[in-house]
Design a protein around this motif. Structure first.
Motif, PDB file in Angstrom:
ATOM      1  N   PRO A  48       0.839  -1.208   0.000  1.00 33.33           N
ATOM      2  CA  PRO A  48       0.000   0.000   0.000  1.00 33.33           C
ATOM      3  C   PRO A  48       0.867   1.248   0.000  1.00 33.33           C
ATOM      4  CG  PRO A  48       0.069  -0.977   2.187  1.00 33.33           C
ATOM      5  CD  PRO A  48       0.782  -1.931   1.274  1.00 33.33           C
ATOM      6  N   THR A  49       0.301   2.343  -0.446  1.00 33.37           N
ATOM      7  CA  THR A  49       1.037   3.614  -0.449  1.00 33.37           C
ATOM      8  C   THR A  49       0.650   4.488   0.734  1.00 33.37           C
ATOM      9  OG1 THR A  49      -0.622   4.561  -1.950  1.00 33.37           O
ATOM     10  CG2 THR A  49       1.353   3.599  -2.944  1.00 33.37           C
ATOM     11  N   THR A  50      -0.374   4.065   1.483  1.00 31.88           N
ATOM     12  CA  THR A  50      -0.738   4.726   2.742  1.00 31.88           C
ATOM     13  C   THR A  50      -0.883   3.628   3.794  1.00 31.88           C
ATOM     14  OG1 THR A  50      -3.105   4.636   2.233  1.00 31.88           O
ATOM     15  CG2 THR A  50      -1.917   6.602   1.526  1.00 31.88           C
ATOM     16  N   ALA A  51      -1.494   3.946   4.918  1.00 33.34           N
ATOM     17  CA  ALA A  51      -1.676   2.950   5.976  1.00 33.34           C
ATOM     18  C   ALA A  51      -2.431   1.728   5.435  1.00 33.34           C
ATOM     19  CB  ALA A  51      -2.437   3.565   7.146  1.00 33.34           C
ATOM     20  N   HIS A  52      -1.949   0.540   5.806  1.00 35.67           N
ATOM     21  CA  HIS A  52      -2.506  -0.721   5.311  1.00 35.67           C
ATOM     22  C   HIS A  52      -3.856  -1.001   5.972  1.00 35.67           C
ATOM     23  CE1 HIS A  52      -1.934  -5.400   5.035  1.00 35.67           C
ATOM     24  NE2 HIS A  52      -2.826  -4.956   4.172  1.00 35.67           N
ATOM     25  N   THR A  53      -4.930  -0.979   5.170  1.00 37.82           N
ATOM     26  CA  THR A  53      -6.261  -1.238   5.699  1.00 37.82           C
ATOM     27  C   THR A  53      -6.869  -2.537   5.184  1.00 37.82           C
ATOM     28  OG1 THR A  53      -7.381  -0.026   3.913  1.00 37.82           O
ATOM     29  CG2 THR A  53      -6.712   1.237   5.859  1.00 37.82           C
ATOM     30  N   HIS A  54      -6.540  -2.924   3.946  1.00 36.32           N
ATOM     31  CA  HIS A  54      -7.116  -4.109   3.318  1.00 36.32           C
ATOM     32  C   HIS A  54      -6.041  -4.854   2.533  1.00 36.32           C
ATOM     33  CE1 HIS A  54     -10.720  -1.696   4.027  1.00 36.32           C
ATOM     34  NE2 HIS A  54     -11.449  -2.793   3.896  1.00 36.32           N
ATOM     35  N   THR A  55      -6.273  -6.144   2.356  1.00 33.03           N
ATOM     36  CA  THR A  55      -5.429  -6.962   1.484  1.00 33.03           C
ATOM     37  C   THR A  55      -6.318  -7.606   0.427  1.00 33.03           C
ATOM     38  OG1 THR A  55      -3.772  -7.458   3.180  1.00 33.03           O
ATOM     39  CG2 THR A  55      -3.939  -8.991   1.324  1.00 33.03           C
ATOM     40  N   ILE A  56      -5.885  -7.514  -0.826  1.00 34.38           N
ATOM     41  CA  ILE A  56      -6.600  -8.166  -1.918  1.00 34.38           C
ATOM     42  C   ILE A  56      -5.675  -9.207  -2.534  1.00 34.38           C
ATOM     43  CG2 ILE A  56      -7.723  -7.879  -4.164  1.00 34.38           C
ATOM     44  CD1 ILE A  56      -8.573  -5.105  -3.326  1.00 34.38           C
ATOM     45  N   ILE A  57      -6.120 -10.455  -2.542  1.00 31.73           N
ATOM     46  CA  ILE A  57      -5.349 -11.576  -3.076  1.00 31.73           C
ATOM     47  C   ILE A  57      -6.019 -12.024  -4.374  1.00 31.73           C
ATOM     48  CG2 ILE A  57      -4.411 -13.871  -2.627  1.00 31.73           C
ATOM     49  CD1 ILE A  57      -4.903 -13.331   0.389  1.00 31.73           C
ATOM     50  N   ILE A  58      -5.278 -11.975  -5.479  1.00 35.79           N
ATOM     51  CA  ILE A  58      -5.853 -12.279  -6.796  1.00 35.79           C
ATOM     52  C   ILE A  58      -5.021 -13.351  -7.490  1.00 35.79           C
ATOM     53  CG2 ILE A  58      -6.748 -11.289  -8.928  1.00 35.79           C
ATOM     54  CD1 ILE A  58      -6.437  -8.563  -7.763  1.00 35.79           C
ATOM     55  N   LEU A  59      -5.700 -14.321  -8.092  1.00 36.05           N
ATOM     56  CA  LEU A  59      -5.022 -15.408  -8.787  1.00 36.05           C
ATOM     57  C   LEU A  59      -5.071 -15.222 -10.303  1.00 36.05           C
ATOM     58  CD1 LEU A  59      -6.250 -18.577  -6.831  1.00 36.05           C
ATOM     59  CD2 LEU A  59      -4.368 -17.003  -6.287  1.00 36.05           C
ATOM     60  N   HIS A  60      -3.945 -15.502 -10.939  1.00 38.02           N
ATOM     61  CA  HIS A  60      -3.840 -15.415 -12.394  1.00 38.02           C
ATOM     62  C   HIS A  60      -4.484 -16.630 -13.062  1.00 38.02           C
ATOM     63  CE1 HIS A  60      -0.792 -18.606 -12.502  1.00 38.02           C
ATOM     64  NE2 HIS A  60      -0.198 -18.012 -11.467  1.00 38.02           N
ATOM     65  N   GLY A  61      -4.564 -16.595 -14.364  1.00 39.73           N
ATOM     66  CA  GLY A  61      -5.121 -17.696 -15.132  1.00 39.73           C
ATOM     67  C   GLY A  61      -4.084 -18.754 -15.461  1.00 39.73           C
ATOM     68  N   ARG A  62      -4.536 -19.841 -16.051  1.00 41.42           N
ATOM     69  CA  ARG A  62      -3.687 -20.976 -16.408  1.00 41.42           C
ATOM     70  C   ARG A  62      -2.599 -20.547 -17.387  1.00 41.42           C
ATOM     71  NH1 ARG A  62      -6.125 -26.527 -19.142  1.00 41.42           N
ATOM     72  NH2 ARG A  62      -4.760 -28.016 -18.076  1.00 41.42           N
ATOM     73  N   GLY A  63      -1.365 -20.935 -17.080  1.00 47.95           N
ATOM     74  CA  GLY A  63      -0.241 -20.644 -17.946  1.00 47.95           C
ATOM     75  C   GLY A  63       0.423 -19.302 -17.700  1.00 47.95           C
ATOM     76  N   SER A  64      -0.098 -18.513 -16.777  1.00 47.19           N
ATOM     77  CA  SER A  64       0.458 -17.193 -16.491  1.00 47.19           C
ATOM     78  C   SER A  64       1.246 -17.242 -15.191  1.00 47.19           C
ATOM     79  CB  SER A  64      -0.676 -16.168 -16.418  1.00 47.19           C
ATOM     80  OG  SER A  64      -0.189 -14.857 -16.273  1.00 47.19           O
ATOM     81  N   ASN A  65       1.512 -16.082 -14.595  1.00 45.09           N
ATOM     82  CA  ASN A  65       2.142 -16.011 -13.280  1.00 45.09           C
ATOM     83  C   ASN A  65       1.747 -14.701 -12.618  1.00 45.09           C
ATOM     84  OD1 ASN A  65       4.280 -13.884 -13.798  1.00 45.09           O
ATOM     85  ND2 ASN A  65       4.922 -15.416 -15.307  1.00 45.09           N
ATOM     86  N   GLY A  66       2.044 -14.579 -11.335  1.00 38.88           N
ATOM     87  CA  GLY A  66       1.595 -13.431 -10.577  1.00 38.88           C
ATOM     88  C   GLY A  66       2.116 -12.107 -11.081  1.00 38.88           C
ATOM     89  N   ALA A  67       3.416 -12.028 -11.381  1.00 42.63           N
ATOM     90  CA  ALA A  67       4.009 -10.768 -11.829  1.00 42.63           C
ATOM     91  C   ALA A  67       3.453 -10.351 -13.182  1.00 42.63           C
ATOM     92  CB  ALA A  67       5.529 -10.910 -11.890  1.00 42.63           C
ATOM     93  N   PHE A  68       3.296 -11.302 -14.094  1.00 43.70           N
ATOM     94  CA  PHE A  68       2.798 -11.008 -15.434  1.00 43.70           C
ATOM     95  C   PHE A  68       1.362 -10.504 -15.386  1.00 43.70           C
ATOM     96  CE2 PHE A  68       0.787 -12.232 -19.456  1.00 43.70           C
ATOM     97  CZ  PHE A  68       1.664 -11.672 -20.377  1.00 43.70           C
ATOM     98  N   PHE A  69       0.578 -11.048 -14.476  1.00 42.32           N
ATOM     99  CA  PHE A  69      -0.812 -10.623 -14.333  1.00 42.32           C
ATOM    100  C   PHE A  69      -0.912  -9.276 -13.625  1.00 42.32           C
ATOM    101  CE2 PHE A  69      -4.960 -11.409 -11.857  1.00 42.32           C
ATOM    102  CZ  PHE A  69      -5.734 -10.819 -12.842  1.00 42.32           C
ATOM    103  N   ALA A  70      -0.072  -9.063 -12.621  1.00 36.65           N
ATOM    104  CA  ALA A  70      -0.160  -7.859 -11.803  1.00 36.65           C
ATOM    105  C   ALA A  70       0.087  -6.588 -12.604  1.00 36.65           C
ATOM    106  CB  ALA A  70       0.842  -7.938 -10.649  1.00 36.65           C
ATOM    107  N   GLU A  71       1.068  -6.623 -13.491  1.00 32.87           N
ATOM    108  CA  GLU A  71       1.467  -5.409 -14.213  1.00 32.87           C
ATOM    109  C   GLU A  71       0.329  -4.769 -15.004  1.00 32.87           C
ATOM    110  OE1 GLU A  71       3.321  -2.256 -15.865  1.00 32.87           O
ATOM    111  OE2 GLU A  71       4.154  -3.515 -14.278  1.00 32.87           O
ATOM    112  N   PRO A  72      -0.312  -5.473 -15.938  1.00 32.74           N
ATOM    113  CA  PRO A  72      -1.384  -4.816 -16.690  1.00 32.74           C
ATOM    114  C   PRO A  72      -2.634  -4.562 -15.857  1.00 32.74           C
ATOM    115  CG  PRO A  72      -1.215  -7.126 -17.329  1.00 32.74           C
ATOM    116  CD  PRO A  72      -0.035  -6.841 -16.445  1.00 32.74           C
TER     117      PRO A  72
END
Length: 325
Positions: free
Chosen positions: A30-54
């Motif tokens: 977070p860029t301010t005080a941490h209030t929430h966490t969002i956990i998101i899963l990518h699709g088949r054949g991808s990875n977390g970093a590749f999904f996060a960027e776009p």
């Protein structure tokens, strides 16, 4: 460009089990005080970093990104283990679980079990760690395609100990899924319907008390407990017994947003609609949106809907709202 760091989500006193050797997730702080966490899963054949960027670079109609709308959110993008894909000549790809044919999920159904079992354990550990920081009610789950499918199973099978997060909430903050489906949807629907029809409580597997189906509310509770236990059994988790009230099932009050393209060429919209209908059948609060954008998320329309959902249903403070005060 998304400013990201990759790190382990585990704490020093709660090591991640070695048998769950998943890559460390991509974490966007977070860029301010941490209030929430969002956990998101990518699709088949991808990875977390590749999904996060776009995803986090996508802008809403107002020109802001999700991070700019919600600066107090910690974003976590896990990466799936590499697994042999039976449908691709056993090639090794990142996938949350294996699957033979999305259009005929009864065919070689058993391929899904190992991945769902392992990934569920991995995600439950990650969810528990974040709940300790912000409370379960401030943890939001999500996913794209197979990531949506997997995260739905993780959410429906999770059982939370409120003492592990200082009593801060017993329900998830929310769930949003994009272009996904619900694995074993027919099975979940069948046990849910059965819960509404049966009057006795002698079923050891589902183990709920006599009288749970005496009225509509009790039928819904019985259906939710049956659904949870079916999915927990798939994930090799202990059955929840009759001493548990469904008010302590973290998914019961979770607001859900499902979005799907009418022309999705990979996951037909009918599978998304099936997920919506089954979740509503067990009494969950589901908001449905459809788009005309193939197998992905539509910008800005779907990003706008996610922002509105997080603000209106989950209760996150939107920077644009704060600026109007």
């Amino acid at each position: 460009m998304v400013d990201s760091t990759t790190q382990s989500s585990r704490s020093e006193d709660s090591p991640k089990p070695s048998t769950l050797a998943y890559p460390d997730p991509t974490i966007i702080p977070p860029t301010t005080a941490h209030t929430h966490t969002i956990i998101i899963l990518h699709g088949r054949g991808s990875n977390g970093a590749f999904f996060a960027e776009p995803f986090l670079s996508s802008q809403t109609s107002s020109g802001r990104t999700l991070r700019q709308h919600f600066p107090g959110v910690k974003w976590i993008f896990p990466t799936a283990k590499k697994r042999r894909a039976a449908a691709f000549n056993r090639a090794t790809i990142n996938q949350w679980f294996d699957l033979w044919d999305l259009h005929d999920q009864e065919n070689r159904k058993e391929l899904q079990y190992e991945g769902i079992r392992e990934t569920t354990a991995f995600l439950h550990h990650l969810i528990t760690e974040e709940a300790r920081l912000v409370g379960l009610n401030n943890v939001v789950l999500g996913g794209l395609s197979q990531g949506c499918a997997m995260m739905l199973h993780a959410a429906l099978s999770y059982q939370h100990d409120p003492h592990s997060s200082g009593g801060k909430g017993v329900s998830f903050g929310g769930f949003f899924g994009m272009s996904g489906w619900l694995p074993f949807a027919d099975d979940i629907l069948n046990v849910s319907i059965a819960a509404g029809q049966e009057e006795d409580g002698d079923d050891d597997f589902f183990d709920f008390e006599d009288g749970d189906t005496d009225n509509n509310s009790d039928s819904t509770s019985a259906a939710q407990l049956r659904a949870a236990n079916l999915i927990r059994d798939i994930a090799d988790l202990p059955v929840l017994g009759s001493d548990l009230t469904t008010t302590t099932l973290p998914f019961v009050t979770i607001p859900i947003l499902l979005g799907h393209a009418t022309d999705d060429e990979k996951v037909p919209i009918q599978l998304g609609e099936q997920a919506r209908d089954v979740l509503m059948e067990i009494g969950l609060d589901v908001t449905w949106r459809s788009y005309d954008f193939g197998h992905w998320y539509k910008v800005p329309d779907q990003i706008d809907d996610i922002v509105d959902f997080l603000r209106e249903k989950v209760g996150l403070v939107n920077v644009e709202d704060a600026e109007k005060i």
